[in-house]
Motif scaffolding. Structure first.
Motif, PDB file in Angstrom:
ATOM      1  N   HIS A   8       0.826  -1.204   0.000  1.00  0.00           N
ATOM      2  CA  HIS A   8       0.000   0.000   0.000  1.00  0.00           C
ATOM      3  C   HIS A   8       0.863   1.256   0.000  1.00  0.00           C
ATOM      4  O   HIS A   8       2.013   1.229   0.435  1.00  0.00           O
ATOM      5  CB  HIS A   8      -0.900   0.034   1.243  1.00  0.00           C
ATOM      6  N   CYS A   9       0.273   2.361  -0.457  1.00  0.00           N
ATOM      7  CA  CYS A   9       0.940   3.665  -0.389  1.00  0.00           C
ATOM      8  C   CYS A   9       0.971   4.112   1.075  1.00  0.00           C
ATOM      9  O   CYS A   9       0.380   3.475   1.944  1.00  0.00           O
ATOM     10  CB  CYS A   9       0.213   4.686  -1.260  1.00  0.00           C
ATOM     11  N   GLU A  10       1.633   5.230   1.334  1.00  0.00           N
ATOM     12  CA  GLU A  10       1.799   5.702   2.707  1.00  0.00           C
ATOM     13  C   GLU A  10       0.453   5.928   3.404  1.00  0.00           C
ATOM     14  O   GLU A  10       0.245   5.499   4.540  1.00  0.00           O
ATOM     15  CB  GLU A  10       2.605   7.000   2.696  1.00  0.00           C
ATOM     16  N   GLN A  11      -0.484   6.567   2.720  1.00  0.00           N
ATOM     17  CA  GLN A  11      -1.797   6.865   3.317  1.00  0.00           C
ATOM     18  C   GLN A  11      -2.568   5.586   3.632  1.00  0.00           C
ATOM     19  O   GLN A  11      -3.074   5.414   4.742  1.00  0.00           O
ATOM     20  CB  GLN A  11      -2.622   7.731   2.362  1.00  0.00           C
ATOM     21  N   HIS A  12      -2.657   4.668   2.671  1.00  0.00           N
ATOM     22  CA  HIS A  12      -3.441   3.454   2.878  1.00  0.00           C
ATOM     23  C   HIS A  12      -2.753   2.487   3.851  1.00  0.00           C
ATOM     24  O   HIS A  12      -3.428   1.740   4.560  1.00  0.00           O
ATOM     25  CB  HIS A  12      -3.744   2.775   1.538  1.00  0.00           C
ATOM     26  N   GLU A  13      -1.426   2.499   3.907  1.00  0.00           N
ATOM     27  CA  GLU A  13      -0.718   1.660   4.877  1.00  0.00           C
ATOM     28  C   GLU A  13      -1.006   2.167   6.293  1.00  0.00           C
ATOM     29  O   GLU A  13      -1.229   1.373   7.203  1.00  0.00           O
ATOM     30  CB  GLU A  13       0.787   1.662   4.605  1.00  0.00           C
ATOM     31  N   ALA A  14      -1.035   3.494   6.478  1.00  0.00           N
ATOM     32  CA  ALA A  14      -1.355   4.061   7.794  1.00  0.00           C
ATOM     33  C   ALA A  14      -2.784   3.693   8.203  1.00  0.00           C
ATOM     34  O   ALA A  14      -3.033   3.325   9.359  1.00  0.00           O
ATOM     35  CB  ALA A  14      -1.184   5.581   7.772  1.00  0.00           C
ATOM     36  N   GLU A  15      -3.724   3.771   7.254  1.00  0.00           N
ATOM     37  CA  GLU A  15      -5.119   3.391   7.545  1.00  0.00           C
ATOM     38  C   GLU A  15      -5.203   1.917   7.926  1.00  0.00           C
ATOM     39  O   GLU A  15      -5.907   1.542   8.864  1.00  0.00           O
ATOM     40  CB  GLU A  15      -6.002   3.667   6.332  1.00  0.00           C
ATOM     41  N   GLN A  53      -2.821   0.004   9.223  1.00  0.00           N
ATOM     42  CA  GLN A  53      -2.210  -0.192  10.544  1.00  0.00           C
ATOM     43  C   GLN A  53      -3.146   0.270  11.659  1.00  0.00           C
ATOM     44  O   GLN A  53      -3.240  -0.380  12.703  1.00  0.00           O
ATOM     45  CB  GLN A  53      -0.872   0.557  10.632  1.00  0.00           C
ATOM     46  N   ASN A  54      -3.859   1.395  11.447  1.00  0.00           N
ATOM     47  CA  ASN A  54      -4.808   1.877  12.456  1.00  0.00           C
ATOM     48  C   ASN A  54      -5.951   0.900  12.664  1.00  0.00           C
ATOM     49  O   ASN A  54      -6.360   0.640  13.798  1.00  0.00           O
ATOM     50  CB  ASN A  54      -5.345   3.256  12.081  1.00  0.00           C
ATOM     51  N   LYS A  55      -6.492   0.349  11.573  1.00  0.00           N
ATOM     52  CA  LYS A  55      -7.573  -0.646  11.689  1.00  0.00           C
ATOM     53  C   LYS A  55      -7.095  -1.865  12.461  1.00  0.00           C
ATOM     54  O   LYS A  55      -7.813  -2.404  13.301  1.00  0.00           O
ATOM     55  CB  LYS A  55      -8.056  -1.078  10.300  1.00  0.00           C
ATOM     56  N   LEU A  56      -5.877  -2.308  12.171  1.00  0.00           N
ATOM     57  CA  LEU A  56      -5.319  -3.472  12.846  1.00  0.00           C
ATOM     58  C   LEU A  56      -5.129  -3.201  14.337  1.00  0.00           C
ATOM     59  O   LEU A  56      -5.437  -4.048  15.180  1.00  0.00           O
ATOM     60  CB  LEU A  56      -3.983  -3.848  12.196  1.00  0.00           C
ATOM     61  N   LYS A  57      -4.661  -1.999  14.667  1.00  0.00           N
ATOM     62  CA  LYS A  57      -4.446  -1.624  16.066  1.00  0.00           C
ATOM     63  C   LYS A  57      -5.776  -1.618  16.830  1.00  0.00           C
ATOM     64  O   LYS A  57      -5.862  -2.111  17.956  1.00  0.00           O
ATOM     65  CB  LYS A  57      -3.805  -0.238  16.127  1.00  0.00           C
ATOM     66  N   VAL A  58      -6.832  -1.089  16.219  1.00  0.00           N
ATOM     67  CA  VAL A  58      -8.155  -1.050  16.852  1.00  0.00           C
ATOM     68  C   VAL A  58      -8.681  -2.471  17.068  1.00  0.00           C
ATOM     69  O   VAL A  58      -9.216  -2.794  18.144  1.00  0.00           O
ATOM     70  CB  VAL A  58      -9.144  -0.213  16.001  1.00  0.00           C
ATOM     71  N   ARG A  59      -8.516  -3.333  16.064  1.00  0.00           N
ATOM     72  CA  ARG A  59      -8.981  -4.727  16.186  1.00  0.00           C
ATOM     73  C   ARG A  59      -8.266  -5.452  17.310  1.00  0.00           C
ATOM     74  O   ARG A  59      -8.870  -6.199  18.077  1.00  0.00           O
ATOM     75  CB  ARG A  59      -8.738  -5.474  14.866  1.00  0.00           C
TER      76      ARG A  59
END
Length: 172
Positions: free
Chosen positions: A68-75, A77-83
């Motif tokens: 993923h690009c920088e923006q989508h990789e950050a998104e 990672q955030n989803k994974l952290k919340v899960r």
């Protein structure tokens, strides 16, 4: 058209129809493959480093070694952290932490691993791997009776146990 980062020293230009047709080895039908092939041919740059972001509709280049690009990789990672955080704060997870901290469990676990020293999952595949974890075949979810039921235990190596636990936690 998305441009690669400046430090790569590349400028992309859309190939002309003539350039498409003039090569017999150019891929056809796959825009991403054609773009990679064209850049490699034109600039001599390794193809593997120029991947387009895997997110639907995104035309940016993926980070090196990522999908993923920088923006989508950050998104992502955030989803994974919340899960992961949600999985750790459930009632079952809190009850399990109390059960696994019990000294009786620690002693029973060591005794079980002495009696069953090999990973059951690896053994089914014909691989001999030492067991490091005692797994509950049916997840106990804090139920003490199911937790202490030895017929519900199996020996697994750490990677098999992690895979099984992740499947149970994240996929029901």
């Amino acid at each position: 058209m998305a441009q690669p980062p400046e430090e790569w020293g590349l400028t992309l230009v859309r190939p002309t129809a003539y350039e498409y047709a003039s090569s017999t080895i150019a891929p056809t039908g796959n825009r991403r493959a054609l773009l990679r092939w064209y850049i490699q041919k034109r600039e001599g740059y390794p193809v593997a480093r120029l991947k387009i972001c895997a997110a639907s509709g995104c035309e940016e280049f993926a980070l090196p070694g990522q999908s993923h690009c920088e923006q989508h990789e950050a998104e992502r990672q955030n989803k994974l952290k919340v899960r992961r955080a949600k999985a750790q704060t459930s009632e079952a997870a809190i009850a399990a932490r109390v059960l696994y901290a019990d000294p009786r469990w620690k002693a029973a676990r060591i005794a079980y691993l002495r009696q069953h020293p090999l990973c059951v999952d690896c053994g089914e595949l014909g691989v001999i791997e030492p067991a490091t974890d005692v797994d509950h075949i049916i997840p106990h979810k804090g139920d003490r009776k199911l937790f202490w039921d030895r017929s519900n235990w199996q020996s697994l190596c750490h990677s098999c146990h992690s895979r099984k636990t992740a499947r149970e936690v994240f996929h029901g």
